[in-house]
Scaffold this active site. Structure first.
Site, PDB file in Angstrom:
ATOM      1  N   ASP A 120      -1.967  17.097 -35.655  1.00  0.00           N
ATOM      2  CA  ASP A 120      -1.135  18.226 -35.130  1.00  0.00           C
ATOM      3  C   ASP A 120       0.309  17.678 -34.519  1.00  0.00           C
ATOM      4  O   ASP A 120       0.455  17.179 -33.629  1.00  0.00           O
ATOM      5  CB  ASP A 120      -1.686  18.968 -33.807  1.00  0.00           C
TER       6      ASP A 120
ATOM      7  N   GLU B 265      -3.367  15.134 -22.196  1.00  0.00           N
ATOM      8  CA  GLU B 265      -3.190  16.373 -23.109  1.00  0.00           C
ATOM      9  C   GLU B 265      -4.685  17.286 -22.775  1.00  0.00           C
ATOM     10  O   GLU B 265      -5.560  17.323 -23.455  1.00  0.00           O
ATOM     11  CB  GLU B 265      -3.420  15.844 -24.526  1.00  0.00           C
TER      12      GLU B 265
ATOM     13  N   GLU C 189     -11.442  25.559 -21.441  1.00  0.00           N
ATOM     14  CA  GLU C 189     -12.222  24.335 -21.189  1.00  0.00           C
ATOM     15  C   GLU C 189     -12.055  23.755 -19.889  1.00  0.00           C
ATOM     16  O   GLU C 189     -12.629  22.895 -19.398  1.00  0.00           O
ATOM     17  CB  GLU C 189     -11.727  23.332 -22.138  1.00  0.00           C
TER      18      GLU C 189
ATOM     19  N   HIS D  93      -2.765  23.409 -33.300  1.00  0.00           N
ATOM     20  CA  HIS D  93      -4.240  23.522 -33.519  1.00  0.00           C
ATOM     21  C   HIS D  93      -4.873  24.572 -32.411  1.00  0.00           C
ATOM     22  O   HIS D  93      -5.849  24.915 -32.507  1.00  0.00           O
ATOM     23  CB  HIS D  93      -5.104  22.209 -33.373  1.00  0.00           C
TER      24      HIS D  93
END
Length: 521
Positions: free
Chosen positions: A226, A319, A328, A469
């Site tokens: 990405d 990240e 998440e 992504h």
């Protein structure tokens, strides 16, 4: 302010229950009685109900709307197109009757655009329209009295069954309210408020599935490839080496170690890279292969459970972003690290993030995913709609389907935000840019590397920008909403963690009075 940007190419939470539902229904019913319906074929003739308008069209113009629906087996979309076609072309009854073989003249998607704003004929259920027509007595229908009496008895039976079902539903609702009150009153509060949040409180075995997923190499390959993601982090560090020179850097969730190596090359004196997944062992080999083992120290474990070899760090990089930014809940771990290890004048990067919403008008995709269940190989599967709609869809959205200006619904300052502030409710208003139907709401995010940076870097996951992504997150509406250029589409969004799985999100959208809760998991 100038930024370097990536180029753009084109069930465990009980829904809130209200004691005013009955009043709202009554209000809606009273409001629905005061309508004005313009005849399909007359320029100025108006009526006070849809059924009166339909009868007039059949009697005075010879256009049998329910008959055409049955004849051509039109679904909701086909009916909408036909009404807009008739209003637009003012065609004759003869031409409509001749439309029997081959493509129908209203098949074009151009007739999904309302010919008349707020047209009541577009707001009625097709099945109700047909049922109303079946029980309407014509002037010469005296010999149909027995049939009409039978239908009246059937309607009475249906009404009685509906009343019984409503009574059962009200009883269930009462029980649900009692259950919800019991859950609140009996909740375990002995542990008190948590400073670090639900993620930090997860035991290792409870979080195993999450970290195991990052032990697979394919997910790291996808992230490294990405370019928007990886090159933005690289450019931020390489173009702001003065920020990193001789600093101690913590990389939370380091994966293959790519960000740690960027930081080392940017001049960091020491980099501590932490990851709980098995990929950490590959990262150790990668660091040694690039002769950076003197600068980078790798530690396997959850940041909430380990002790770093230093008391404080100058910079935290990570990240951590997931779908719709917060999926998440990895930001929770970054905030834990910030509160425990970051020096008083330390920095967190990225330092600022926005979540935005926009309206989507894609009737074809809505039909493919929602109306599809009306007839599946000859079988009716409408019940599947209730299961499909609450699932948020992660996909690359065609930019031409966006029909509003974006609205920022959340701005996060990673240096000051708290875990509790990552669950929120926000009002929004979307300014519509096309006369069409709103079929979904899309969510995306923007990332900024800003604070203390002479060369600022940002990237966006908006529709039309270079694909990432993360793609976009799409929330399909159960029923399309007619909209027109220039109007404001009001709404409210609530975002919170799923209590059973705090890495998953529950997102409730109330758009123009229509509420739906979506899961992102």
């Amino acid at each position: 302010m100038a930024y370097a940007t990536v180029s753009c190419d084109a069930d465990d939470d009980v829904p809130e229950l209200s004691d005013s539902d009955e009043e709202q229904w009554q209000s809606m019913e009273e409001g629905s009685e005061c309508i004005t319906v313009l005849c399909l074929l007359c320029d100025s003739r108006t009526f006070t109900s849809v059924s009166e308008t339909v009868q007039h069209c059949k009697k005075d113009h010879g256009v049998d709307i329910p008959g055409l629906v049955q004849k051509h087996r039109l679904d909701d979309y086909g009916y909408i197109k036909m009404i807009n076609y008739i209003r637009t072309t003012k065609c004759s009854a003869e031409s409509l009757e001749l439309a029997s073989n081959g493509p129908l003249p209203w098949d074009s998607d151009q007739y999904m655009k309302p010919a008349l704003p707020d047209d009541p004929l577009l707001q009625i259920d097709v099945e109700e329209l047909i049922e109303d027509a079946d029980v309407t007595m014509s002037p010469a229908a005296g010999d149909q009295v027995p049939l009409l009496l039978q239908r009246a008895r059937q309607a009475e039976d249906r009404a009685q069954r509906a009343e019984e079902a409503l009574a059962r539903a009200m009883d269930d609702l009462h029980k649900l309210k009692l259950l919800a009150q019991g859950l609140v009153l009996n909740a375990d509060t002995s542990r008190g408020p948590s400073r670090s949040g639900a993620i930090a409180e997860l035991r290792e075995e409870e979080d195993e599935a999450y970290f195991s997923s990052y032990g697979h190499y394919s997910i790291h390959e996808e992230m490294l490839k990405d370019k928007v993601r990886t090159e933005s982090y690289r450019d931020f560090m390489y173009h702001n080496m003065d920020v990193f020179k001789d600093k101690v850097v913590l990389d939370v969730g380091c994966g293959t170690g790519i960000l740690s190596m960027f930081a080392a090359k940017a001049g960091a004196r020491k980099v501590i890279a932490v990851d709980q997944s098995e990929i950490i062992y590959q990262a150790m080999d990668i660091v040694r292969s690039n002769k950076l083992e003197e600068t980078i120290t790798l530690i396997k474990g959850r940041i909430e459970e380990i002790d770093l070899p230093v008391e404080k760090v100058d910079i935290i990089i990570s990240e951590w972003m997931g779908y719709f930014l917060l999926f998440e809940s990895m930001l929770d771990s970054v905030l834990y690290a910030r509160d425990r290890y970051l020096a008083d004048d330390g920095l967190v990067y990225p330092d600022r993030c926005n979540i935005s919403l926009a309206a989507v008008g894609d009737t074809q995709k809505h039909s493919d995913r929602i109306a599809f269940w009306d007839d599946v190989y000859g079988f009716e599967m409408r019940c599947m709609k209730k299961a499909v709609i609450p699932e948020a869809v992660v996909e690359v959205l065609k930019p031409e389907t966006v029909i509003s200006e974006p609205a920022v619904i959340k701005t996060i300052d990673c240096g000051t935000v708290t875990v509790s502030e990552l669950e929120f409710t926000a009002d929004f208003s979307l300014k519509i840019t096309a006369c069409t139907f709103c079929t979904a709401i899309v969510g995306y995010f923007d990332i900024f590397f800003d604070k203390n940076c002479g060369n600022k870097v940002m990237f966006s996951t908006a529709p039309g920008c270079t694909k990432t992504h993360w793609k976009q997150t799409v929330f399909l509406l159960e029923s399309p909403i007619p909209v027109k250029t220039g109007e404001e589409l009001p709404g409210q969004i609530t975002v919170h963690k799923n209590r059973k799985d705090p890495r998953a999100l529950l997102i409730t959208l109330d758009v123009a009075g229509r509420k739906q809760t979506y899961s992102l998991q």
